[in-house]
Scaffold this motif. Structure first.
Motif, PDB file in Angstrom:
ATOM      1  N   UNK A 162       0.828  -1.205   0.000  1.00 42.02           N
ATOM      2  CA  UNK A 162       0.000   0.000   0.000  1.00 42.02           C
ATOM      3  C   UNK A 162       0.862   1.254   0.000  1.00 42.02           C
ATOM      4  N   UNK A 163       1.972   1.220   0.736  1.00 36.71           N
ATOM      5  CA  UNK A 163       2.877   2.363   0.748  1.00 36.71           C
ATOM      6  C   UNK A 163       3.490   2.578  -0.626  1.00 36.71           C
ATOM      7  N   UNK A 164       3.822   1.489  -1.299  1.00 33.29           N
ATOM      8  CA  UNK A 164       4.365   1.579  -2.657  1.00 33.29           C
ATOM      9  C   UNK A 164       3.334   2.190  -3.609  1.00 33.29           C
ATOM     10  N   UNK A 165       2.080   1.775  -3.472  1.00 34.04           N
ATOM     11  CA  UNK A 165       1.014   2.324  -4.314  1.00 34.04           C
ATOM     12  C   UNK A 165       0.803   3.799  -4.023  1.00 34.04           C
ATOM     13  N   UNK A 166       0.933   4.178  -2.760  1.00 34.75           N
ATOM     14  CA  UNK A 166       0.794   5.597  -2.395  1.00 34.75           C
ATOM     15  C   UNK A 166       1.925   6.417  -3.003  1.00 34.75           C
ATOM     16  N   UNK A 167       3.143   5.899  -2.962  1.00 34.46           N
ATOM     17  CA  UNK A 167       4.291   6.605  -3.525  1.00 34.46           C
ATOM     18  C   UNK A 167       4.186   6.738  -5.038  1.00 34.46           C
ATOM     19  N   UNK A 168       3.534   5.783  -5.683  1.00 32.99           N
ATOM     20  CA  UNK A 168       3.366   5.841  -7.138  1.00 32.99           C
ATOM     21  C   UNK A 168       2.169   6.696  -7.549  1.00 32.99           C
ATOM     22  N   UNK A 169       1.469   7.235  -6.580  1.00 34.29           N
ATOM     23  CA  UNK A 169       0.363   8.133  -6.878  1.00 34.29           C
ATOM     24  C   UNK A 169      -0.942   7.446  -7.188  1.00 34.29           C
ATOM     25  N   UNK A 219      -3.031   6.323  -4.876  1.00 29.85           N
ATOM     26  CA  UNK A 219      -3.996   6.740  -3.861  1.00 29.85           C
ATOM     27  C   UNK A 219      -4.011   8.260  -3.758  1.00 29.85           C
ATOM     28  N   UNK A 220      -5.197   8.812  -3.491  1.00 25.52           N
ATOM     29  CA  UNK A 220      -5.361  10.239  -3.284  1.00 25.52           C
ATOM     30  C   UNK A 220      -5.419  10.499  -1.785  1.00 25.52           C
ATOM     31  N   UNK A 221      -4.422  11.201  -1.212  1.00 27.61           N
ATOM     32  CA  UNK A 221      -4.411  11.440   0.241  1.00 27.61           C
ATOM     33  C   UNK A 221      -5.675  12.129   0.741  1.00 27.61           C
ATOM     34  N   UNK A 222      -6.208  13.073  -0.035  1.00 25.65           N
ATOM     35  CA  UNK A 222      -7.425  13.767   0.387  1.00 25.65           C
ATOM     36  C   UNK A 222      -8.616  12.816   0.437  1.00 25.65           C
ATOM     37  N   UNK A 223      -8.730  11.954  -0.545  1.00 28.63           N
ATOM     38  CA  UNK A 223      -9.810  10.975  -0.549  1.00 28.63           C
ATOM     39  C   UNK A 223      -9.637   9.959   0.575  1.00 28.63           C
ATOM     40  N   UNK A 224      -8.394   9.637   0.906  1.00 28.65           N
ATOM     41  CA  UNK A 224      -8.148   8.744   2.028  1.00 28.65           C
ATOM     42  C   UNK A 224      -8.607   9.365   3.338  1.00 28.65           C
ATOM     43  N   UNK A 225      -8.317  10.657   3.507  1.00 27.35           N
ATOM     44  CA  UNK A 225      -8.752  11.345   4.742  1.00 27.35           C
ATOM     45  C   UNK A 225     -10.267  11.395   4.824  1.00 27.35           C
ATOM     46  N   UNK A 226     -10.925  11.654   3.690  1.00 30.85           N
ATOM     47  CA  UNK A 226     -12.383  11.703   3.694  1.00 30.85           C
ATOM     48  C   UNK A 226     -12.967  10.322   4.006  1.00 30.85           C
ATOM     49  N   UNK A 227     -12.324   9.271   3.495  1.00 29.54           N
ATOM     50  CA  UNK A 227     -12.767   7.917   3.801  1.00 29.54           C
ATOM     51  C   UNK A 227     -12.658   7.620   5.286  1.00 29.54           C
ATOM     52  N   UNK A 228     -11.565   8.070   5.919  1.00 33.61           N
ATOM     53  CA  UNK A 228     -11.416   7.886   7.359  1.00 33.61           C
ATOM     54  C   UNK A 228     -12.483   8.655   8.123  1.00 33.61           C
ATOM     55  N   UNK A 233     -18.602   4.441   3.283  1.00 35.11           N
ATOM     56  CA  UNK A 233     -17.208   4.133   3.580  1.00 35.11           C
ATOM     57  C   UNK A 233     -16.729   2.930   2.770  1.00 35.11           C
ATOM     58  N   UNK A 234     -17.603   1.936   2.614  1.00 37.83           N
ATOM     59  CA  UNK A 234     -17.243   0.759   1.836  1.00 37.83           C
ATOM     60  C   UNK A 234     -17.112   1.063   0.346  1.00 37.83           C
ATOM     61  N   UNK A 235     -18.014   1.894  -0.181  1.00 42.13           N
ATOM     62  CA  UNK A 235     -18.082   2.132  -1.613  1.00 42.13           C
ATOM     63  C   UNK A 235     -17.176   3.267  -2.081  1.00 42.13           C
ATOM     64  N   UNK A 236     -16.748   4.136  -1.161  1.00 36.51           N
ATOM     65  CA  UNK A 236     -15.985   5.317  -1.551  1.00 36.51           C
ATOM     66  C   UNK A 236     -14.570   4.916  -1.969  1.00 36.51           C
ATOM     67  N   UNK A 237     -14.185   5.308  -3.162  1.00 35.70           N
ATOM     68  CA  UNK A 237     -12.867   4.952  -3.684  1.00 35.70           C
ATOM     69  C   UNK A 237     -11.802   5.894  -3.157  1.00 35.70           C
ATOM     70  N   UNK A 238     -10.704   5.328  -2.693  1.00 33.76           N
ATOM     71  CA  UNK A 238      -9.557   6.130  -2.237  1.00 33.76           C
ATOM     72  C   UNK A 238      -8.533   6.337  -3.339  1.00 33.76           C
ATOM     73  N   UNK A 239      -8.799   5.792  -4.514  1.00 28.37           N
ATOM     74  CA  UNK A 239      -7.841   5.880  -5.607  1.00 28.37           C
ATOM     75  C   UNK A 239      -7.813   7.273  -6.221  1.00 28.37           C
ATOM     76  N   UNK A 240      -6.644   7.648  -6.684  1.00 28.06           N
ATOM     77  CA  UNK A 240      -6.496   8.899  -7.422  1.00 28.06           C
ATOM     78  C   UNK A 240      -6.936   8.674  -8.865  1.00 28.06           C
ATOM     79  N   UNK A 241      -6.886   9.723  -9.667  1.00 25.93           N
ATOM     80  CA  UNK A 241      -7.242   9.578 -11.077  1.00 25.93           C
ATOM     81  C   UNK A 241      -6.306   8.591 -11.770  1.00 25.93           C
TER      82      UNK A 241
END
Length: 262
Positions: free
Chosen positions: A72-79, A81-90, A140-148
């Motif tokens: 997951x950290x590798x995927x975050x570093x490669x862009x 995941x969207x950090x803002x969408x992750x925060x909203x999911x939390x 929370x289940x359906x909301x995507x944390x992925x970036x574009x």
């Protein structure tokens, strides 16, 4: 994880009872963090160079974070995941938990108060919070944390999954026997192992990959023992899924398959 000349694991069959193992044949120096985590999960001790296929699901379920966290950290570093969408999911998750907690407190309080008139407002408020908690949980289940970029990558992999599914179901012709081993890992990870095997076997295009090696004690031919291993793996995954361990079983089988296919 593998070298074209020297794969780092092979499969075995020994004795009268089928016992399939993964063997660590080499430990490449240049590995990603999540790849090192996978190796340390499967082969935790330097002297342990093999692991039984039957133990993969159990080991993965117990130590999966050694692989999933760095992945997951590798995927975050490669862009991806969207950090803002992750925060909203939390935030959605926190709202769901808090509303559920206050709803439980309200229901318990109304039960303690009994049938008095002052208890009814508490009950209605608690039920309202429970409804909000359920809605927030589904979001929370359906909301995507992925970036574009992550969404684009996910669509590419979904298209690839659909392509392999079409081959497994006979909708696409098998163009080359080499495709079997080339995409075996992906077909396994997508849960298509049984159909993938049947598609190539029915067209007589099943080619035993070079990373498979039976022990000298095996009496059958390579292709027979290899088919036995795949059938055994498929049955093991089905049993794991029916007992509620589908993620562990699939992860174990996928991990083994991907290493061999390169």
């Amino acid at each position: 994880v593998t070298s074209d000349q020297q794969p780092w694991w092979s499969s075995f069959i020994s004795g009268q009872e089928a016992r399939y193992q993964l063997e660590l044949r080499s430990r490449p120096a240049e590995l990603a963090t999540y790849e090192r985590g996978l190796l340390s999960m499967l082969f935790p001790k330097p002297q342990s160079q093999t692991i039984a296929l039957t133990k993969l699901a159990k080991v993965y379920k117990r130590k999966a974070q050694a692989f999933t966290r760095p992945l997951k950290q590798h995927m975050l570093e490669r862009g991806f995941y969207d950090p803002q969408r992750q925060r909203f999911g939390k935030t959605l998750g926190a709202i769901s938990v808090l509303c559920l907690l206050f709803s439980a407190i309200g229901i318990i309080s109304s039960l303690i108060a009994g049938g008095t008139s002052g208890a009814w407002p508490i009950i209605f408020l608690a039920l309202g919070l429970l409804l909000i908690a359920i809605v927030a949980w589904f979001l929370w289940l359906l909301y995507s944390r992925l970036s574009e970029r992550g969404e684009q990558e996910a669509r590419r992999w979904q298209a690839f999954s659909n392509y392999l599914t079409s081959i497994s179901q006979g909708g696409q012709p098998v163009t080359s026997p080499t495709r079997f081993a080339q995409y075996l890992a992906y077909a396994t990870s997508f849960g298509l192992l049984k159909g993938w095997l049947s598609a190539f076997q029915s067209q007589q295009r099943l080619l035993v990959p070079p990373w498979f090696r039976p022990l000298a004690t095996a009496l059958d031919e390579d292709d027979t023992t290899f088919l036995d291993m795949l059938i055994y793996t498929s049955m093991m995954n089905e049993r794991s899924s029916s007992s509620g361990g589908s993620s562990g079983g699939g992860g174990g089988a996928a991990g083994g398959g991907s290493s061999g296919a390169g």
